[in-house]
Structure formats: C-alpha cells, structure tokens
Design an enzyme around this catalytic site. Structure first.
Site, short mmCIF file in Angstrom:
data_model
loop_
_atom_site.label_atom_id
_atom_site.label_comp_id
_atom_site.label_asym_id
_atom_site.label_seq_id
_atom_site.Cartn_x
_atom_site.Cartn_y
_atom_site.Cartn_z
CE LYS A 1 -25.98 2.73 6.19
NZ LYS A 1 -24.75 1.95 6.18
CE LYS B 1 2.60 -6.89 -16.14
NZ LYS B 1 3.83 -6.14 -16.11
CB CYS C 1 -22.75 4.60 8.54
SG CYS C 1 -20.98 4.87 8.18
CB SER D 1 15.17 -5.28 -3.71
OG SER D 1 14.70 -3.78 -3.44
N GLY D 2 17.05 -3.91 -1.27
CA GLY D 2 17.78 -2.76 -0.80
C GLY D 2 17.31 -1.46 -1.57
CD GLU E 1 -23.15 0.67 9.19
OE1 GLU E 1 -23.70 0.52 8.21
OE2 GLU E 1 -21.99 1.45 9.27
CG ASP F 1 8.98 0.81 -3.82
OD1 ASP F 1 8.66 1.78 -3.35
OD2 ASP F 1 9.24 0.61 -4.89
CB SER F 2 12.14 -4.02 -0.24
OG SER F 2 13.29 -3.68 -0.47
CD GLU G 1 7.58 0.25 -8.59
OE1 GLU G 1 8.71 0.64 -8.31
OE2 GLU G 1 7.16 -0.88 -7.95
CE LYS H 1 -15.23 8.66 5.29
NZ LYS H 1 -15.03 7.06 5.10
#
Length: 548
Positions: free
Chosen positions: A110, A519, A147, A292-293, A39, A296-297, A402, A185
C-alpha cells in the site's frame, strides 16, 4: 477470467477463526480463477498495537503458509491482505499477496497510509515502494491497490497519486479495502471508483470486509464497476457474502447503490450490525438497558431487540418521586411491544437515604443538581449490578446532542460499555424512532415520541429548561463540530437556523461543548455513524481553553 470478491466478518487476531472463514470461502469459490479477500484479512482490520507482538506476525505467517498449501490443492489463485514486517524497523507494509500454485507470485505494498479521522495507520505502517505495479494471471494483466490508494484526490498531503502510476492496458484493477461505513460513504466510494474506471479504461473489483469492530462498522457492499464506471455487481451490505465477475463477459446492466434515498434504513442496519458483533465478539449473552420511559432509552432498547433478539435483552425501570406515571407506563408498554422482560426497581427510599447520609456527613443538604446526579448514579449502579450478575452488556443511552453539551451524569446515565445512539443528534433519534415504527409497527409508543424531553430528576423538569430547542441546538452543534466536512449548501442552511439564536446563547452552547470534554473522555464507546463521531473521530484536549 472469473474473479470472486469475498467479504467476511473477521475477528481481529483470532487466526484460526479467520482461516476457517477464508478457507471455506476458497473451497466454495474454487471454480474461480482468482479469489479476492480484503485488507489485512489474516489478522483482521485494524489490529492497532497488537502488531507490536512478534507472536502476531508469526501466527500470520503460519496462516499464509496454510493458504498457500490450500491454493496448491485447489489450483486457484488467491489475494489476501497481510502486514509485512520491515527488517530493522518497527514498522510494516500494508500488503496484498497473490498466491497461486502454492506460492506467492506477486506482492503489492500500500502506498498511501492514512492518519486522519478514525484511521491511525501511520502509527504502524509506512508507504510501500513497488517494483512492479501489475502482474499477469492466466493471460490477464491485473493490478492491485489497497483502500486509501484510490482516495488521493479527497485527502491532500500525499506526495503521489497511485492511480497515476498504474500501467496501461489493464484487464482489471483489484482494490482491497477495510472501509468503515458512515452516512454517504458508499456513494463516495462509488464516485471515486467510477471515475478511476473511466480514467484507466478497465473494470474495477472492489473487495471489502463486513461486520462490527469496536466503534466501527464495515458494511461490506463489495462491488464491480465496468470500464464506463457503471455499477454492475454488488454484494449485500452488513452481511457476509461474495460476488463473482467474468472479465470476458461483464454485465452491462446497471444497478442502484444500496440504501439509495433510505438513510434511516442504513443507520438502522449499521447499528444492528455494530451492536450484534460487539456483544458476540466480546463474549456476552445479551444486553441490559435502564428504561426511563424517554425516547433515548426506548430507541436503544428497540435497536438491541432487533439486533440480539427479545430473549437476550432486559430492561430495568427505576422510578423515583419525580418519575411521572406516564413514563413508568410507557416503559411497560414499550417492553410489551418489544417482547422483552422488564424489571422494576424503585429508587425512592435509596435516594432519600443518600440525601440524608450526605447531610449527616457534610452538614448541609445536597444542592438541587447534586440530588439530580444522585438519582442518575443510583440508577447507573443498579443496572451495572444486574449486568455483572447476569453476564449481560450494559448499554448506555445518551444521544450526540446531550454528549456534546455534557447534559449527562458521569457514573450515572453514562454508565455502560457501549452506546448505540451516541452518534445520533436528538432529531436523528426521533427520525429513527419514527422509521422503526413505520417499518415494524408501533414498537416505540407514540406517547414516548410525543412527550417533551425530560430527565425527570426534579419536579416539572424539562430539557428546555437548560437547553435550546433541539432543532436549534442540533444545527449549532453540526455547524460547530463538522463545519469543515460540510458542503457550502449545508453550511448555509444550518447558518440560517443558527442565526435565529442569540449570539450569547450560541457562545454558551459552544463553551458547554468544550467544558464537557472530560466527560466524553470517560464515556463508553460509541457506534460510528456520522462523519465526525466523538472519540476516535474527534480528538480534543481536555485542559484547553477555547472560547469561540
């Protein structure tokens, strides 16, 4: 009749690059009677408001003419996806052109134009009317859908089902796609295509695109179903490639769907593909991450290394008076395991000076939370400075849990250009980290996985001081953010967990989600994994006031 479905990694609006890829594929498959691309393949999916530039459509026309000339030279037919301008309107048809012997011999527009979730096609396209719903090539009666045309039963609001309008006695249905990958999916696609194949009693060739594009990742995985709806051919996931089928000799061998019962491998490959393409298509050499230890990082650095190579990933550890020796040591071991360079930049003197200058300017000491955010912002600035100086892309490391509740600092740990793990709940972060260690050996130190989550911005600080255990928090968030997308069994299971949490605490968490919208509006792009990611998948007002 031999049909080749080709899946390529396009770059939006890089017409010369896209033509080179397409033309090479045509030459490679010139023995096929028909070569099918995906597409909007000439421009690349999705061009958004680039479609409003006349130069885009003019350049697309030039490329179509070059493909027509190539088809005449090689005597093979080609199906390509284009945006067709509509005279008198600032809208387009999302079209498929069949090109043979140097001319367009059939055009399909389409019919179903999606405007939900990550899709915004209704902004630029309108539903097409088609005088013919099939064409004949080398004695075979073929039809094309694009699609969303096959997803009618899954999304209400459309006035017609394009599948119901298909003519009888088709030899094959061809479906052009640009379908982003998420968990589950492929099985959804396969279920739909299988049902339609049995309904129309014709094989279906499903041709998709592959590669990362902003937040989205296209998995490729083009495939063929036979008239019984069985999966009989499958291209690789997350890699350019192709598959070929002979309508006169379709295989009867059934094959298994990709990543069947391997969700962590799917997530990993999707994140690797998405990050690699984001970095390369944006012209960066590699990536840098603040280490950071913490988990996540550590996971972000592991994904970056697997995606970009250890020579193209840098880490910076930035200890303060609140950083534990264990976390500093964990950063060292992590980077040794990954084989990447680690820089150390102590922030303690800078933090104390910042507090001192705050007191001088405002006549009072900064509050505890302010001091925590100061440290995060100093670290964010340092990593961004290094990214600017080195030409690397700064990755941010916040997980979905988070980000949902706003447990992150604007212009601090939210600094960065892309977030690899922002669509993974905290428990998903642990699951993927464990999987990576199972697959590659202990890349992420076990001590990182085992330690209690903490931002280490205050003495003895733990995530549990501000948030429920992530087992309960993730269940609350999934139920709140995705309830309408979940099966009844999933809802019941999550509700059983959530019911163990005080109602007042549930309300506090849900209110935190709404208050943190400002945020998230300023957060980096997040690679899309779940059914409803933040950003393009969940569009909420910032100034609303909703108390669940």
């Amino acid at each position: 009749m031999k049909i080749a479905a080709v899946q390529l990694n396009y770059i939006v609006a890089d017409f010369d690059y896209n033509f080179t890829q397409i033309s090479q594929a045509i030459k490679t498959h010139q023995e096929a009677d028909l070569i099918v691309f995906s597409e909007l393949c000439i421009i690349g999916y999705y061009p958004y408001d680039l479609l409003t530039y006349p130069e885009i459509i003019e350049k697309q026309h030039e490329i179509v003419e070059r493909i027509k000339a190539l088809s005449a030279e090689l005597n093979t037919a080609v199906v390509i996806g284009v945006a067709t301008p509509i005279p008198g309107l600032k809208k387009f048809y999302n079209s498929a052109l069949v090109i043979a012997h140097g001319a367009v011999v059939y055009t399909y527009h389409k019919q179903l134009i999606p405007g939900y979730g990550v899709f915004d096609e209704t902004r630029h396209f309108i539903s097409g009317e088609n005088a013919q719903l099939s064409f004949v090539l080398k004695g075979k009666k073929l039809a094309i859908l694009i699609c969303e045309d096959i997803w009618y039963n899954n999304h209400q609001g459309y006035l017609k089902n394009p599948v119901d309008g298909l003519p009888d006695s088709l030899d094959a249905l061809i479906v052009l796609n640009a379908s982003p990958s998420i968990l589950g999916k492929f099985q959804q696609r396969l279920d739909i295509v299988s049902r339609i194949a049995k309904q129309i009693q014709a094989p279906i060739i499903y041709s998709s695109q592959v590669g990362g594009y902003d937040e989205l990742v296209y998995d490729g995985a083009s495939f063929v179903c036979n008239t019984e709806g069985a999966l009989i051919a499958l291209a690789q996931s997350f890699k350019e490639g192709s598959l070929s089928s002979d309508l006169n000799n379709l295989s009867e061998t059934m094959i298994s769907p990709p990543y069947e019962n391997k969700p962590q491998e799917l997530i990993l490959q999707q994140l690797i593909c998405g990050l690699r393409d984001y970095v390369h298509k944006c012209g960066f050499r590699g990536a840098v991450v603040g280490s950071s230890g913490g988990i996540d990082s550590a996971l972000t650095l592991a994904i970056a290394t697997l995606s970009l190579g250890k020579c193209n990933v840098k880490a910076i550890t930035m200890p303060s008076i609140y950083s534990s020796k264990g976390s500093i040591d964990d950063s060292v071991v992590l980077c040794q395991n990954l084989g990447i360079e680690l820089f150390t930049r102590d922030i303690n003197d800078e933090f104390l000076l910042t507090c001192e200058n705050f007191t001088k300017a405002f006549g009072r000491e900064p509050k505890k939370l302010t001091q925590e955010n100061m440290q995060a912002r100093i670290r964010g600035r340092i990593v961004m400075e290094y990214a600017n100086d080195s030409g690397l892309l700064m990755l941010t490391t916040g997980n979905k849990s988070e980000l949902a509740v706003g447990y992150a600092t604007l212009y601090g740990d939210m600094c960065g250009a892309l977030n690899c793990i922002g669509d993974l709940y905290k428990n998903d972060v642990y699951a993927l980290s464990n999987y990576i260690n199972e697959k590659y050996g202990e890349l992420i130190p076990q001590s990182v996985i085992d330690k209690a989550p903490s931002a280490e911005l205050a003495e003895g600080q733990k995530d549990a001081d501000s948030l429920p255990d992530y087992f309960y928090l993730d269940a609350m968030l999934k139920l709140y953010l995705e309830r309408d997308l979940l099966a009844e069994s999933e809802i019941k299971g999550l509700q059983t967990i959530v019911d163990q949490v005080e109602v007042s605490e549930q309300k506090r968490i849900y209110r935190m989600v709404e208050l943190a919208e400002f945020k998230r509006k300023q957060a980096p792009q997040i690679l899309f994994i779940q059914r409803r990611p933040f950003g393009i998948g969940r569009r909420m007002p910032t100034t609303a006031r909703f108390n669940k």
